[in-house]
Design a protein around this motif. Sequence first.
Motif, short mmCIF file in Angstrom:
data_model
loop_
_atom_site.label_atom_id
_atom_site.label_comp_id
_atom_site.label_asym_id
_atom_site.label_seq_id
_atom_site.Cartn_x
_atom_site.Cartn_y
_atom_site.Cartn_z
N VAL A 409 30.31 -57.01 47.90
CA VAL A 409 29.29 -57.33 46.89
C VAL A 409 27.97 -57.56 47.61
CG1 VAL A 409 28.67 -58.83 44.97
CG2 VAL A 409 31.09 -58.40 45.50
N CYS A 410 27.03 -56.62 47.44
CA CYS A 410 25.75 -56.65 48.15
C CYS A 410 24.61 -57.01 47.20
CB CYS A 410 25.45 -55.29 48.77
SG CYS A 410 26.67 -54.73 49.98
N MET A 432 31.44 -50.69 47.05
CA MET A 432 30.35 -51.66 46.97
C MET A 432 30.03 -51.95 45.52
SD MET A 432 26.43 -51.45 48.50
CE MET A 432 25.83 -50.16 47.39
N VAL A 433 29.73 -53.21 45.24
CA VAL A 433 29.10 -53.61 43.98
C VAL A 433 27.71 -54.10 44.35
CG1 VAL A 433 29.11 -55.17 42.02
CG2 VAL A 433 31.25 -54.15 42.81
N LEU A 434 26.70 -53.43 43.85
CA LEU A 434 25.31 -53.78 44.14
C LEU A 434 24.77 -54.58 42.97
CD1 LEU A 434 22.73 -53.48 45.85
CD2 LEU A 434 22.30 -51.33 44.64
N THR A 451 30.42 -46.94 44.25
CA THR A 451 29.52 -48.06 43.98
C THR A 451 29.30 -48.25 42.49
OG1 THR A 451 28.36 -47.79 46.08
CG2 THR A 451 27.17 -48.93 44.34
N VAL A 452 29.21 -49.51 42.07
CA VAL A 452 28.75 -49.89 40.74
C VAL A 452 27.53 -50.77 40.92
CG1 VAL A 452 29.29 -51.07 38.59
CG2 VAL A 452 31.08 -49.77 39.76
N ALA A 475 39.52 -53.54 39.94
CA ALA A 475 39.61 -52.09 39.72
C ALA A 475 38.22 -51.55 39.39
CB ALA A 475 40.58 -51.78 38.59
N MET A 476 37.78 -50.55 40.11
CA MET A 476 36.48 -49.91 39.89
C MET A 476 36.72 -48.51 39.34
SD MET A 476 33.54 -49.05 42.74
CE MET A 476 33.18 -50.78 43.05
#
Length: 703
Positions: A409-410, A432-434, A451-452, A475-476
């Motif tokens: 998580v960025c 990554m979750v931005l 990424t989301v 889950a992405m």
Amino acid sequence: MQARPVRRTLTSGLLALSLVLPAAGAALADDPTTGATTASQPLTLVTLEGAGTAAGRRDAAELLAQQDAVLSVVGAEPVYRWTTALNGFAARLTGAQLAVLDDQPGVAAIEADVVRPLAAHTSRAAVRSAAASPRLRGGAGVVIGVVDSGIALESPAFAEVPGLGKDPSDFSGACAEGEDWSSDDCTRKVVGARWFVEGFGADRVRSSESLSAADVLGHGTQVSSVAAGNAGVSVRVDGRDAGRFGGVAPQARLAAYKACWGAPDPADDGCSTADVVSAVDAAVADGVDVLTLALAGGEGIDTLQLALLGAAEADIVVLGAAGNSADAAYAAHAAPWVTTVGSAVGRMSRARVAAPGGTTWTGGGRPSDVRAQAVLAQDAAAPGVSRRAAGQCRSGALDSRLVADRIVVCRRGGIGRIDKSDAVAQAGGRAMVLINQRPGSVSADLHAVPTVHLAADAGRAFSRWVARHPGAKLAMSRVAGEPGTRRTAPWSAAGDPRGSVLKPDAVADGDAVLGALPDSTGRSWGVFSGSSAATAHASGLAALVLAEGDRTAAEVRSLLVTAATPVRGASSLEQGAGALPSRAPGAHLALDVAPAAWRRAWRSHDLADLNTSSILLRGPRTRAVRTVTNIGSRAEYFSVTARGFTSHRVSVRPLAVRLAPGESARFTVTVAGPTTPGQLDDGELVWLGARGGITRIPVALTR
């Protein structure tokens, strides 16, 4: 110096090519008040009375003689001379020469040269889905002239491929030589290339610039590719297959007019008005069919707008970017002969992160399916790295032991979005979750890892959940179905409620739009956002319409604008007619404007009565008259309804007409209701054709 009021007279001529004279041979004139010489002066743009040869009433020799007479009195040598789109010149003048010029008969306007910004932000790395256009054909035989930062011939988007269709019949442009560019470099796809730098200054460009039509900044290449890039081009980013790309009008041809340059400080990048006007003059003389300017700046009817008037008189479809400074300026290109395009956002690919138990967070993205534990980046700092640097996922800031095979998580900020996913990948992270740290847009970039991208509110909630559930698996996945709903971009410049015509004319997708890039940028593809991207889309649509039949420029403008779909939550001053379609419109009703009518209306100070595809009534005005024409091949019934107004009664007469092919009918719009200064009431007139076509005419009441 401010442009002085224009003395308005009509003159005539034949189509002629503008002359470009180098400044090196200019005579020097001392200014006794400052000691300066003309060589040290910025350019001054001088417009003389009478139209350029594009209006069809005068020839170039007559215009040049008129210019020579003024120049000899002033004692100046021209840097640029314009004879096609307008009658005028640019010269370096001292204060004493300006004083003499100001008293000369026949001088219509004097304007100081300024550098205008490009109307987009280009991302070097961020790339979204490559499915820009599903069509393989469209635009054959049409030439789109792009006044911008040049074009990158090395891109496969501009390769001379089979299937380009018929060649243009009336284009006569040249392929101007320059650094790393020869007269043989143009092809059946890129049919012309010119460059103009005297206004910006060759000594002011960055060292990596090319004094040629070659693009270094990337902006012109992206605009050109979106408008008319080849269909089915394979897109690869960092060795990954990102799908296939195609421009809106993939068979259209391109002519590049480089008038925008990179400076040593990128903040100084831009386009000298003198260079841009010279590019427009050359494009009109060359015979382009569509002319697009993805640059903002300028107010009112300035020298550039007068040059674009000449383009309209040559029956060229003219499109300009509204600009991206909604908080500081009204929409650029206020002239009615320019189709001004603003930006819409929201049509991006969406993705979600789901927690055990059904809680989900949705944002932008196009990830593959991932199931893994998550870790907050600030909790996974490498030894000796601050939590702030780790939280922003800076290169080398993450401890691979803590992020390996995890969703990281960025926090947004500090470095580019793509750079963050690169850092996650280098540390062994799986996805990554931005998250945004403050209100702002989200994107659907193509990242180094799935990424989301979450908005600020959703990001805060998601971060709290991860902190409370350190061992849970998330889950992405990508969200199925249509992209999100369009809305007008908050930064897209709105129209002036005190103006004579409604601006912008329409909006188009302007958020994270994929386009080709020059190899010099280090990437072959990138996304750009802003009204430049929206204008590129509109230019391609114009080419599609022109290729389908014999249409006047005004008919093309009308068909595009009246096919737009209103954007919910936006006023007509923010969106014009609404969001432009993704394909050539099929309605049979159009509002035409004769090329000579633009100048007549401008001279009479009554632009509001032009037969434009929108209506703006302000002050005490309560009536407007428009004329519609059946441009279809069969007789057809058309009926009209006024809707959307909240505080005024708007009526239309007649309510229905039957028109044979080519037949026209006038209709009158009458407004009744309160006059409230500063209050906007808007709606639309919707004409329905018996054969299914829909023609929407936006109406803004600023009374």
